[in-house]
Design a protein around this motif. Structure first.
Motif, mmCIF file in Angstrom:
data_model
loop_
_atom_site.group_PDB
_atom_site.id
_atom_site.type_symbol
_atom_site.label_atom_id
_atom_site.label_comp_id
_atom_site.label_asym_id
_atom_site.label_seq_id
_atom_site.Cartn_x
_atom_site.Cartn_y
_atom_site.Cartn_z
ATOM 1 N N PRO A 73 0.828 -1.219 0.000
ATOM 2 C CA PRO A 73 0.000 0.000 0.000
ATOM 3 C C PRO A 73 0.856 1.260 0.000
ATOM 4 N N CYS A 74 0.393 2.275 -0.728
ATOM 5 C CA CYS A 74 1.103 3.559 -0.788
ATOM 6 C C CYS A 74 0.801 4.360 0.478
ATOM 7 N N VAL A 75 1.858 4.792 1.176
ATOM 8 C CA VAL A 75 1.676 5.563 2.417
ATOM 9 C C VAL A 75 2.174 6.999 2.248
ATOM 10 N N ARG A 76 2.354 7.421 1.018
ATOM 11 C CA ARG A 76 2.825 8.789 0.751
ATOM 12 C C ARG A 76 1.799 9.800 1.255
ATOM 13 N N GLU A 77 2.280 10.892 1.804
ATOM 14 C CA GLU A 77 1.407 11.954 2.305
ATOM 15 C C GLU A 77 1.394 13.106 1.289
#
Length: 778
Positions: A400-404
């Motif tokens: 999963p992408c956890v970029r903010e």
């Protein structure tokens, strides 16, 4: 039960968020079966693995059990050749491409390997494949990088690039899988269409196009047709006119439209030019000066150095704005190219004429089967369906992408925006967190770098001036303490790994929040914004992104001019930061309008080129017959029997047949070139007929079709005249001695086919502007 719930959730998410994506449940069900074979396949020797793949060779698509077998063997081949075990999501991408879809896989998910395994699978099933990329560098890199995998799978692979020889090209196209940029493959096709000897042709018939960065190739590149031009003489240019125009003042002597695509003299400007040129009448019927002034004014007012082009090695080199790279062998139509060269006081280049052209859409339509991959396909899913009949398959990331992603930071002025931008970079750099700054053009990238240097911050700049070093620059952008300033990141094709290319400081950088991406403004497409954002947060790594914008940004001024400071509900802060949510919504609105304009350009390009493409197919079918048969020789024998017999008796049948072919092909090509010029002239003026309530496209067809029908008869008639006069030798026809000269070099033209750029549209714009002014005065 859990599996059923997952499927329901997946379908619901696709329905709500990705209405353009196709169902992949069938292929997901095969993944456990592929994994079950993994241990057994690992026991095979390299030779046994290659033999197992060979047993799958057939001239049809994979059945499910064969697909499971192929994917298990392909996974093992990748492990052995590259020490990379493809994830399930990569195999899902492979199966999606084998099914004829464009798969959307996030940055860092291993699209290059997935594409190679899909291409090899298609080759195993009897298809010749072109893997089409956005530039030569990626084509060369990926072919060499994936070659060990192809060899283990028993599939031959090659690549074509701008600097390779004809022998290399011919061998590459004979390979089962051939990598090449869309422009290089397109120009090889155009060059083959100009060949006068079958031995000079390099391309072969291909069944499949597998397109890397599919949205960039099929949408962004499709706005500009591939145009092959041939050399004539050194272009005439007027250095004096460049000097005259250079002294004109914007607003007083000339004005330009809000789209920045047209500029024109004011009455005051016309008077100033006439005076500077010795008191001549600029608008006299026999004056050629007005056209020269207009071209020089366009070069001066609308084309910016380090934005539209750079000057390197005493040459004007165009910048491909959608790629952020030099557009090699590309130039503007001659008058404009000469005007820019005069403006920059560099050496003049050859003039020429259009020999042939093809749109990306027509190029791709030649392939019976098309598939592809990209990180941002859903945003253009409707266009892919409309223009190419392609559907999008969305592949979930392996992790999963956890970029903010932060909200837009909107400022009142360009100056306030850049001040805040520099402060943000300084503050972030103090922590050691790597920063990637995405700029809109070369000039901005160099300006930002200069401002950082003034604060004693060192950065690496990646733009069209140093694109040869891009791989090394991009690979190190995730290193601790790194600051990278880059123009367009779409299609760069190199992952940014945290801690540098060797990931030595991965954990250290991850603790700081990962790569921080900062956009200095919004691109004309949300996809390009997303591709910049996507450089952070690969494979579940932390990361962050933010976009800075200002009310002076060109896109906002052009497409959302109604946003003014006095309309804001909340006053800006002392630093110029605007917190008003309504204003930020207009930034998004402006980008959507820009996307709409680009879409209409694409539609318009295809609307007017579709007829020419159909006519080209007819002409090329006739040309191929002349090239590969004795049709030209029979024409010679029929219309000049005595001379034909005399020459055959002197030189033999083969040289005379070759001469006949050269003569007929010359006249056919000449007539086709003339037809393209005629069609272009009609295209440029046909919108004036809209003012007479006629349909431009119908009028275009009405004018172009009758002229086309005369091409072959007239070419044959002119060839018959040449049979009597052209000297023939043992080497064929001496065309140049008879004044029948073919071009000695070729290049490509930068052509903009903008439906909003017609005379009629400009007239309507001025009327609307006048109405607005009157309303405002009331």
């Amino acid at each position: 039960m859990a599996t059923m719930l997952t499927r329901v959730k997946s379908r619901f998410r696709r329905l709500m968020e990705r209405p353009a994506s196709v169902e992949l449940t069938k292929y997901q069900a095969l993944l456990p079966k592929i994994e079950d074979r993994e241990e057994r396949v690992a026991e095979l020797s390299d030779e046994e693995l290659t033999e197992r793949v060979a047993k799958l060779r057939a001239d049809r698509d994979f059945a499910d059990d064969e697909l499971v077998e192929y994917c298990s063997l392909a996974r093992e081949a990748a492990k052995r050749a590259l020490n990379e075990r493809p994830y399930d999501v990569q195999l899902l991408g492979v199966m999606g491409m084998l099914a004829g879809h464009v798969v959307q896989m996030a940055t860092g998910e291993g699209k290059t390997l997935a594409g190679a395994l899909a291409a090899a699978g298609l080759a195993v099933r009897g298809k010749k494949v072109h893997v089409i990329s956005v530039n030569d560098y990626l084509a060369h890199r990926d072919a060499d990088w994936m070659r060990p995998v192809y060899e283990l799978l028993g599939v031959s692979v090659g690549y074509v690039g701008e600097k390779v020889s004809n022998e290399h090209r011919r061998a590459a196209y004979q390979s089962e899988v051939c990598y090449g940029s869309v422009s290089e493959i397109g120009f090889d096709l155009l060059r083959d269409r100009l060949a006068v000897d079958p031995a000079d042709q390099v391309t072969v018939e291909v069944q499949v196009a597998l397109i890397d960065e599919a949205d960039s190739v099929l949408v962004d590149e499709a706005k500009v047709p591939l145009v092959m031009a041939g050399s004539a003489d050194v272009a005439e240019r007027d250095a004096d006119m460049a000097d005259v125009v250079r002294r004109l003042r914007a607003g007083l002597h000339y004005e330009w439209d809000e789209d920045g695509r047209n500029a024109w003299l004011t009455p005051s400007g016309a008077t100033a030019v006439e005076k500077a040129l010795g008191g001549l009448d600029l608008y006299a019927e026999d004056s050629h000066h007005l056209a020269a002034v207009n071209v020089a004014l366009h070069a001066h007012a609308l084309l910016q150095r380090d934005v539209d082009y750079i000057v390197r090695d005493n040459k004007v080199q165009l910048i491909n704005t959608s790629r952020g790279r030099i557009a090699a062998l590309q130039r503007w139509p001659d008058g404009l190219q000469a005007a820019v060269e005069a403006k920059e006081a560099v050496a003049a280049t050859e003039s020429g004429e259009v020999l042939d052209s093809i749109t990306v859409q027509a190029l791709i339509a030649r392939y019976p089967r098309v598939c592809g991959m990209t990180g941002t396909a859903v945003a253009v899913a409707d266009q892919l369906r409309e223009f190419y009949k392609l559907e999008v398959a969305v592949i979930e990331p392996n992790k999963p992408c956890v970029r903010e992603d932060e909200l837009i930071r909107l400022f009142t002025t360009e100056e306030a925006k850049e001040d805040a931008l520099i402060k943000e970079i300084i503050a972030t750099h103090e922590t050691g967190r790597p920063i990637l700054v995405g700029t809109l053009d070369v000039a901005e990238s160099e300006r930002i770098a200069k401002k950082l240097a003034e604060h004693e911050l060192q950065c690496v700049v990646l733009n069209a001036k140093n694109d040869a070093e891009e791989a090394a620059i991009v690979a190190e952008a995730g290193a601790y303490d790194a600051i990278t300033v880059s123009t367009q990141m779409a299609g760069r094709g190199t992952d940014i790994r945290l801690g540098g290319h060797d990931e030595a400081d991965h954990d250290k950088v991850a603790e700081l929040g990962g790569l921080y991406v900062i956009g200095t403004g919004h691109y004309p497409s949300s996809r390009l914004d997303d591709q910049l954002r996507g450089r952070a947060g690969r494979q579940g790594d932390p990361g962050g992104s933010v976009f800075f914008s200002s009310m002076e940004d060109e896109q906002l001024i052009q497409y959302a001019p109604e946003v003014q400071l006095h309309t804001l509900k909340e006053p800006p802060g002392e630093d110029g930061l605007i917190k008003d949510k309504t204003a930020k919504q207009f930034v998004v609105h402006a980008q959507k309008v820009a996307e709409g304009v680009e879409l209409e350009i694409h539609r318009n390009t295809w609307r007017y080129t579709r007829l020419i493409e159909q006519q080209r197919d007819i002409i090329m079918e006739h040309r191929d017959k002349l090239l590969h048969s004795d049709a030209a020789d029979k024409l010679f024998a029929k219309h000049a029997p005595d001379r034909h017999k005399e020459l055959v008796d002197e030189f033999g049948e083969e040289p005379v047949a070759k001469a006949a072919r050269q003569i007929v092909l010359f006249h056919l090509d000449r007539r086709w070139v003339d037809h393209l010029g005629f069609a272009a002239d009609i295209r440029e003026t046909v919108h004036l007929r809209a003012l007479a309530k006629e349909t431009p496209i119908d009028e275009y067809h009405r004018a172009v079709v009758p002229v086309f029908n005369q091409i072959v008869p007239e070419a044959h008639e002119q060839a018959q005249d040449s049979f009597d006069t052209v000297k023939v030798s043992a080497n064929g026809a001496e065309l140049e001695e008879a004044g029948l000269k073919r071009p000695t070099s070729t290049w490509t033209y930068m052509v903009y086919d903008n439906p909003f750029d017609s005379d009629a549209e400009q007239a309507l714009k001025k009327v609307r502007a006048q109405v607005k002014k009157v309303k405002a005065e009331r």
